[in-house]
Design a protein around this motif. Structure first.
Motif, PDB file in Angstrom:
ATOM      1  N   SER A  77       5.522  -5.281 -11.047  1.00  0.00           N
ATOM      2  CA  SER A  77       6.900  -5.757 -10.914  1.00  0.00           C
ATOM      3  C   SER A  77       7.398  -5.625  -9.485  1.00  0.00           C
ATOM      4  O   SER A  77       8.097  -6.510  -8.960  1.00  0.00           O
ATOM      5  CB  SER A  77       7.815  -4.982 -11.875  1.00  0.00           C
ATOM      6  N   THR A  78       7.026  -4.549  -8.825  1.00  0.00           N
ATOM      7  CA  THR A  78       7.443  -4.358  -7.434  1.00  0.00           C
ATOM      8  C   THR A  78       6.820  -5.404  -6.520  1.00  0.00           C
ATOM      9  O   THR A  78       7.480  -5.952  -5.624  1.00  0.00           O
ATOM     10  CB  THR A  78       7.053  -2.945  -6.956  1.00  0.00           C
ATOM     11  N   LEU A  79       5.538  -5.717  -6.724  1.00  0.00           N
ATOM     12  CA  LEU A  79       4.856  -6.720  -5.897  1.00  0.00           C
ATOM     13  C   LEU A  79       5.465  -8.110  -6.078  1.00  0.00           C
ATOM     14  O   LEU A  79       5.525  -8.900  -5.124  1.00  0.00           O
ATOM     15  CB  LEU A  79       3.368  -6.744  -6.241  1.00  0.00           C
ATOM     16  N   ALA A  80       5.905  -8.445  -7.262  1.00  0.00           N
ATOM     17  CA  ALA A  80       6.514  -9.757  -7.491  1.00  0.00           C
ATOM     18  C   ALA A  80       7.776  -9.914  -6.651  1.00  0.00           C
ATOM     19  O   ALA A  80       7.995 -10.954  -6.002  1.00  0.00           O
ATOM     20  CB  ALA A  80       6.821  -9.926  -8.976  1.00  0.00           C
TER      21      ALA A  80
ATOM     22  N   ALA B 142       0.826  -1.204   0.000  1.00  0.00           N
ATOM     23  CA  ALA B 142       0.000   0.000   0.000  1.00  0.00           C
ATOM     24  C   ALA B 142       0.860   1.255   0.000  1.00  0.00           C
ATOM     25  O   ALA B 142       0.546   2.241  -0.679  1.00  0.00           O
ATOM     26  CB  ALA B 142      -0.929  -0.006   1.217  1.00  0.00           C
ATOM     27  N   LEU B 143       1.962   1.221   0.761  1.00  0.00           N
ATOM     28  CA  LEU B 143       2.854   2.380   0.786  1.00  0.00           C
ATOM     29  C   LEU B 143       3.500   2.611  -0.579  1.00  0.00           C
ATOM     30  O   LEU B 143       3.627   3.747  -1.041  1.00  0.00           O
ATOM     31  CB  LEU B 143       3.936   2.191   1.853  1.00  0.00           C
ATOM     32  N   VAL B 144       3.933   1.490  -1.221  1.00  0.00           N
ATOM     33  CA  VAL B 144       4.510   1.621  -2.560  1.00  0.00           C
ATOM     34  C   VAL B 144       3.495   2.223  -3.521  1.00  0.00           C
ATOM     35  O   VAL B 144       3.789   3.137  -4.301  1.00  0.00           O
ATOM     36  CB  VAL B 144       4.998   0.249  -3.065  1.00  0.00           C
ATOM     37  N   LEU B 145       2.252   1.672  -3.458  1.00  0.00           N
ATOM     38  CA  LEU B 145       1.209   2.199  -4.329  1.00  0.00           C
ATOM     39  C   LEU B 145       0.923   3.665  -4.015  1.00  0.00           C
ATOM     40  O   LEU B 145       0.759   4.483  -4.934  1.00  0.00           O
ATOM     41  CB  LEU B 145      -0.063   1.364  -4.154  1.00  0.00           C
ATOM     42  N   LEU B 146       0.883   3.986  -2.707  1.00  0.00           N
ATOM     43  CA  LEU B 146       0.587   5.365  -2.313  1.00  0.00           C
ATOM     44  C   LEU B 146       1.679   6.319  -2.782  1.00  0.00           C
ATOM     45  O   LEU B 146       1.395   7.405  -3.295  1.00  0.00           O
ATOM     46  CB  LEU B 146       0.442   5.446  -0.787  1.00  0.00           C
ATOM     47  N   ILE B 147       2.951   5.891  -2.625  1.00  0.00           N
ATOM     48  CA  ILE B 147       4.058   6.756  -3.046  1.00  0.00           C
ATOM     49  C   ILE B 147       4.000   7.000  -4.547  1.00  0.00           C
ATOM     50  O   ILE B 147       4.129   8.130  -5.024  1.00  0.00           O
ATOM     51  CB  ILE B 147       5.400   6.124  -2.639  1.00  0.00           C
ATOM     52  N   GLN B 148       3.792   5.908  -5.305  1.00  0.00           N
ATOM     53  CA  GLN B 148       3.739   6.077  -6.757  1.00  0.00           C
ATOM     54  C   GLN B 148       2.506   6.879  -7.170  1.00  0.00           C
ATOM     55  O   GLN B 148       2.572   7.704  -8.093  1.00  0.00           O
ATOM     56  CB  GLN B 148       3.732   4.703  -7.441  1.00  0.00           C
ATOM     57  N   TYR B 149       1.398   6.602  -6.492  1.00  0.00           N
ATOM     58  CA  TYR B 149       0.180   7.349  -6.820  1.00  0.00           C
ATOM     59  C   TYR B 149       0.376   8.834  -6.543  1.00  0.00           C
ATOM     60  O   TYR B 149       0.011   9.682  -7.366  1.00  0.00           O
ATOM     61  CB  TYR B 149      -0.989   6.809  -6.003  1.00  0.00           C
ATOM     62  N   ARG B 150       0.967   9.146  -5.388  1.00  0.00           N
ATOM     63  CA  ARG B 150       1.176  10.557  -5.056  1.00  0.00           C
ATOM     64  C   ARG B 150       2.150  11.217  -6.028  1.00  0.00           C
ATOM     65  O   ARG B 150       1.994  12.404  -6.364  1.00  0.00           O
ATOM     66  CB  ARG B 150       1.679  10.687  -3.621  1.00  0.00           C
ATOM     67  N   ARG B 151       3.169  10.454  -6.464  1.00  0.00           N
ATOM     68  CA  ARG B 151       4.115  11.023  -7.420  1.00  0.00           C
ATOM     69  C   ARG B 151       3.406  11.381  -8.728  1.00  0.00           C
ATOM     70  O   ARG B 151       3.533  12.501  -9.241  1.00  0.00           O
ATOM     71  CB  ARG B 151       5.243  10.024  -7.689  1.00  0.00           C
ATOM     72  N   VAL B 152       2.631  10.396  -9.235  1.00  0.00           N
ATOM     73  CA  VAL B 152       1.910  10.661 -10.480  1.00  0.00           C
ATOM     74  C   VAL B 152       0.866  11.749 -10.269  1.00  0.00           C
ATOM     75  O   VAL B 152       0.683  12.632 -11.111  1.00  0.00           O
ATOM     76  CB  VAL B 152       1.255   9.356 -10.998  1.00  0.00           C
ATOM     77  N   ASP B 153       0.183  11.678  -9.103  1.00  0.00           N
ATOM     78  CA  ASP B 153      -0.846  12.669  -8.809  1.00  0.00           C
ATOM     79  C   ASP B 153      -0.241  14.071  -8.752  1.00  0.00           C
ATOM     80  O   ASP B 153      -0.796  15.022  -9.305  1.00  0.00           O
ATOM     81  CB  ASP B 153      -1.503  12.329  -7.468  1.00  0.00           C
ATOM     82  N   ARG B 154       0.925  14.205  -8.126  1.00  0.00           N
ATOM     83  CA  ARG B 154       1.575  15.504  -8.024  1.00  0.00           C
ATOM     84  C   ARG B 154       2.019  15.999  -9.406  1.00  0.00           C
ATOM     85  O   ARG B 154       1.857  17.181  -9.741  1.00  0.00           O
ATOM     86  CB  ARG B 154       2.783  15.406  -7.089  1.00  0.00           C
TER      87      ARG B 154
ATOM     88  N   VAL C 216      -6.315   7.014 -16.868  1.00  0.00           N
ATOM     89  CA  VAL C 216      -5.259   7.296 -17.835  1.00  0.00           C
ATOM     90  C   VAL C 216      -3.956   7.609 -17.101  1.00  0.00           C
ATOM     91  O   VAL C 216      -2.881   7.139 -17.469  1.00  0.00           O
ATOM     92  CB  VAL C 216      -5.673   8.475 -18.740  1.00  0.00           C
ATOM     93  N   ALA C 217      -4.065   8.400 -16.055  1.00  0.00           N
ATOM     94  CA  ALA C 217      -2.870   8.787 -15.306  1.00  0.00           C
ATOM     95  C   ALA C 217      -2.270   7.612 -14.544  1.00  0.00           C
ATOM     96  O   ALA C 217      -1.062   7.543 -14.318  1.00  0.00           O
ATOM     97  CB  ALA C 217      -3.213   9.909 -14.329  1.00  0.00           C
ATOM     98  N   MET C 218      -3.113   6.648 -14.140  1.00  0.00           N
ATOM     99  CA  MET C 218      -2.641   5.567 -13.288  1.00  0.00           C
ATOM    100  C   MET C 218      -2.097   4.366 -14.072  1.00  0.00           C
ATOM    101  O   MET C 218      -1.700   3.367 -13.472  1.00  0.00           O
ATOM    102  CB  MET C 218      -3.789   5.096 -12.383  1.00  0.00           C
ATOM    103  N   LYS C 219      -2.090   4.415 -15.409  1.00  0.00           N
ATOM    104  CA  LYS C 219      -1.559   3.293 -16.181  1.00  0.00           C
ATOM    105  C   LYS C 219      -0.104   3.021 -15.835  1.00  0.00           C
ATOM    106  O   LYS C 219       0.314   1.872 -15.673  1.00  0.00           O
ATOM    107  CB  LYS C 219      -1.710   3.577 -17.675  1.00  0.00           C
ATOM    108  N   ALA C 220       0.675   4.074 -15.703  1.00  0.00           N
ATOM    109  CA  ALA C 220       2.092   3.907 -15.374  1.00  0.00           C
ATOM    110  C   ALA C 220       2.265   3.316 -13.979  1.00  0.00           C
ATOM    111  O   ALA C 220       3.156   2.503 -13.739  1.00  0.00           O
ATOM    112  CB  ALA C 220       2.808   5.251 -15.467  1.00  0.00           C
ATOM    113  N   VAL C 221       1.390   3.692 -13.038  1.00  0.00           N
ATOM    114  CA  VAL C 221       1.462   3.154 -11.679  1.00  0.00           C
ATOM    115  C   VAL C 221       1.197   1.660 -11.680  1.00  0.00           C
ATOM    116  O   VAL C 221       1.886   0.877 -11.013  1.00  0.00           O
ATOM    117  CB  VAL C 221       0.463   3.880 -10.771  1.00  0.00           C
ATOM    118  N   SER C 222       0.203   1.207 -12.427  1.00  0.00           N
ATOM    119  CA  SER C 222      -0.161  -0.212 -12.455  1.00  0.00           C
ATOM    120  C   SER C 222       0.984  -1.065 -12.968  1.00  0.00           C
ATOM    121  O   SER C 222       1.308  -2.120 -12.400  1.00  0.00           O
ATOM    122  CB  SER C 222      -1.401  -0.406 -13.337  1.00  0.00           C
ATOM    123  N   ALA C 223       1.642  -0.646 -14.044  1.00  0.00           N
ATOM    124  CA  ALA C 223       2.731  -1.433 -14.600  1.00  0.00           C
ATOM    125  C   ALA C 223       3.901  -1.521 -13.625  1.00  0.00           C
ATOM    126  O   ALA C 223       4.487  -2.605 -13.417  1.00  0.00           O
ATOM    127  CB  ALA C 223       3.184  -0.804 -15.920  1.00  0.00           C
ATOM    128  N   SER C 224       4.247  -0.419 -12.995  1.00  0.00           N
ATOM    129  CA  SER C 224       5.360  -0.418 -12.050  1.00  0.00           C
ATOM    130  C   SER C 224       5.045  -1.220 -10.800  1.00  0.00           C
ATOM    131  O   SER C 224       5.898  -1.901 -10.238  1.00  0.00           O
ATOM    132  CB  SER C 224       5.711   1.029 -11.678  1.00  0.00           C
TER     133      SER C 224
END
Length: 616
Positions: free
Chosen positions: A290-293, A29-41, A279-287
């Motif tokens: 790989s991180t979850l694996a 969740a933290l990884v997702l939150l960090i990436q989400y906030r980065r893209v969101d910002r 649309v904005a979150m496509k990059a988050v999903s792909a990253s």
């Protein structure tokens, strides 16, 4: 022993799995939150930059301050206009015609200090007096400005109705105004061009740019002309009317899709840019995949490594400590923990044993202190109850009362006192709580009733005021049932309020005791604003009234079975003509015989008064 160890290991394994699982979920969740906030910002910053850039572009057309640049075309004509205004007319008209193309405006007028249009690209306007126009006349206030000044208005029209916005700028060199007008078609063309520019900038094919008039939020231009003429609210775009938006980026659900919505007020228009969040979150999903694996492999290895270490170093020894603790917690404080394999467990054993020894000392000391405190509390509570022998009756009545708490202290109380030389107040009450809390609430209730009764008023008024006082700050939700009566000793007439209490018993003449039943009011402190009923009664010479708390009728034997009202009346009527003190003794004896060895369930409180008539 082996079976118990296996059970403890299973418990620890499950807890460890839960902890590792929670750590995995939290980390993901933290990884997702960090990436989400980065893209969101990043998206919010990009949208804000786009809004600021578009606002700068729009300022080239709509900012009234920039209209004053057109004055540069006529600044050099100031001296000539003063010397020979007629010769300057053609030069000014030529400058205006050039300005129409340069500034994308539809009409330009020159207004002199008297408010008359002297030069205009629309011949019909020449000679028009701005004083006669209710809205355009506001521009004349600019003539009094100290320096070059500008303003604009929406809606005023001179002749043909095509102009939807006028702007005016002062020309201080010649004490005149430059008036510029824009048609709705010109505005729509410009807004549509900005929508296309912004669409190309975002470049994802799903972004839409909307421009709308500030006053009514109607879309004037949109990407592909899809929404022209519709309201912003039709698409789900929420904006507060009258609020100034300056590059504000929010998240709203547009056409059912959660999206970034960028909002900006610009010169009488609202600019809106919409980008769906998916649309904005496509990059988050792909990253994230790989991180979850990688995280999954790491946490599985970590789980089994920690589990093996805990089994080897801790769980076996912990099982032995746990066995001794189980014996101690069962009540055997003589048990000793004796696990000495390591320094840590040796210290743990000594610590547990020392704690248990100290606990035994504390228990003994606390029990002694508590018994002493309860004994003092019982003495204080009983001393608060009035002494029957201290109440002068002058031969008009005989009174007896008793209270026996179920615990060392209780919540029942009785009271009696003169309100004047011929009026006697009688109270018996039962607080909802027991022990120390009930005793404290009992003393407060008793004091409130007596203090209020001595101020005068009917029993209903007295209990109503007490109810409001007890409701205030009653966070514990306690309440008290009350039977409160005022008896005129000269006439035997009385008025009583029964607030959720037991029915009194009355003996008429030489007859038997019978219950007097009537509709009760709610208990005191149960709710605010209650209006209490009062009931009139009359005692003739030789008649007797008996009131009590529910601890009498609800006394319980070992079966369990309630003592009940029928047995109470039977005890009262064993000798109904006996003095009140003997009546109370007979009822208590009957209760004790019925209850036997059963523990007393509730406080038992009784009050009995026999009336003889006025003073002789």
């Amino acid at each position: 022993m082996t079976k118990r160890k296996r059970h403890i290991t299973g418990v620890i394994s499950r807890w460890l799995l839960l902890v590792v699982g929670i750590a995995y979920v939290v980390s993901a969740a933290l990884v997702l939150l960090i990436q989400y906030r980065r893209v969101d910002r990043e998206y919010q910053e990009d949208l804000s930059d786009l809004l600021f850039r578009d606002s700068a572009n729009m300022a080239m057309v709509f900012d009234p301050e920039l209209y004053t640049q057109a004055v540069l075309y006529v600044d050099t004509l100031g001296f000539r206009m003063q010397a020979d205004p007629d010769d300057a007319q053609d030069d000014i008209m030529l400058s205006f015609q050039t300005s129409l193309d340069t500034y994308a405006v539809s009409e330009m007028d020159l207004v002199n200090a008297a408010g008359l249009i002297t030069v205009s690209t629309d011949e019909a306007n020449v000679g028009y007096d701005l004083h006669t126009h209710p809205e355009l006349s506001e521009f004349l206030n600019l003539l009094g400005a100290e320096d070059r000044a500008a303003s604009y208005l929406d809606g005023p029209v001179l002749h043909d109705g095509a102009i939807v916005r006028y702007s005016a700028a002062k020309i201080p060199e010649v004490d005149a105004l430059l008036l510029c007008g824009v048609t709705a078609q010109d505005i729509d063309d410009m807004l549509l061009s900005y929508a296309s520019i912004s669409q190309e900038f975002t470049g994802d094919g799903k972004t839409e740019l909307y421009l709308t008039a500030t006053e009514d939020q109607v879309i004037r231009a949109s990407t592909g002309n899809l929404y022209n003429g519709r309201m912003l609210a039709d698409l789900g775009i929420s904006m507060e009317r009258g609020r100034e938006y300056s590059a504000v980026v929010e998240k709203q659900r547009i056409n059912g899709v959660l999206s970034y919505v960028a909002l900006d007020n610009a010169y009488g228009f609202i600019k809106v840019i919409v980008i769906p969040m998916k649309v904005a979150m496509k990059a988050v999903s792909a990253s994230l995949l790989s991180t979850l694996a990688v995280m999954t492999v790491v946490f599985i290895v970590l789980y089994f490594a920690i589990l093996r270490l805990m089994k080897t170093v801790v769980l076996n020894r912990l099982a032995e400590v746990n066995q001794s603790l189980a014996v101690i917690t069962s009540g055997d404080l003589e048990e000793k923990v004796n696990v000495r394999d390591t320094v840590e467990f040796d210290s743990l054993s000594d610590g547990v044993n020392a704690t248990v020894d100290r606990l035994k000392e504390y228990i003994a000391e606390a029990a002694a202190r508590f018994d002493k405190d309860l004994a003092i509390a019982r003495e204080i509570q009983l001393s608060c109850l009035p002494d029957v022998d201290a109440l002068p009756s002058n031969g008009r009545f005989t009174l007896a009362a008793s209270m026996e708490p179920a615990k060392e202290v209780g919540g029942d109380f009785y009271d009696f006192y003169y309100l004047d030389e011929h009026t006697l107040a009688l109270v018996i009450a039962d607080v909802s709580g027991k022990s120390i809390p009930g005793a404290m609430y009992m003393m407060r209730s008793k004091a409130l009733i007596k203090n209020r009764a001595q101020q005068g008023g009917s029993p209903a008024e007295i209990i109503a005021d007490v109810n409001e006082a007890l409701c205030e700050g009653n966070d514990a939700g306690m309440f008290v049932t009350v039977w409160f009566a005022v008896l005129d000793l000269d006439t035997g007439r009385g008025v009583a309020v029964n607030a959720g209490h037991e029915h009194p018993a009355l003996r008429r003449g030489d007859g038997s005791f019978e219950l007097v039943k009537y509709r009760h009011s709610p208990a005191v402190a149960a709710m605010e604003g209650v209006r209490f009923r009062q009931h009139e009664f009359e005692l003739r010479s030789g008649e007797c009234i008996f009131v009590y708390t529910d601890g009498v009728a609800e006394a319980t034997d070992t079966k369990p079975e309630l003592f009940g009202e029928a047995r109470m009346l039977a005890a009262l009527n064993e000798a109904p003509a006996a003095p009140p003190k003997e009546i109370l003794r007979a009822v208590k004896a009957s209760i004790d015989g019925f209850v036997g060895e059963a523990e007393q369930f509730d406080d038992i409180t009784m009050l009995c008064l026999e009336y003889f008539g006025p003073e002789k």
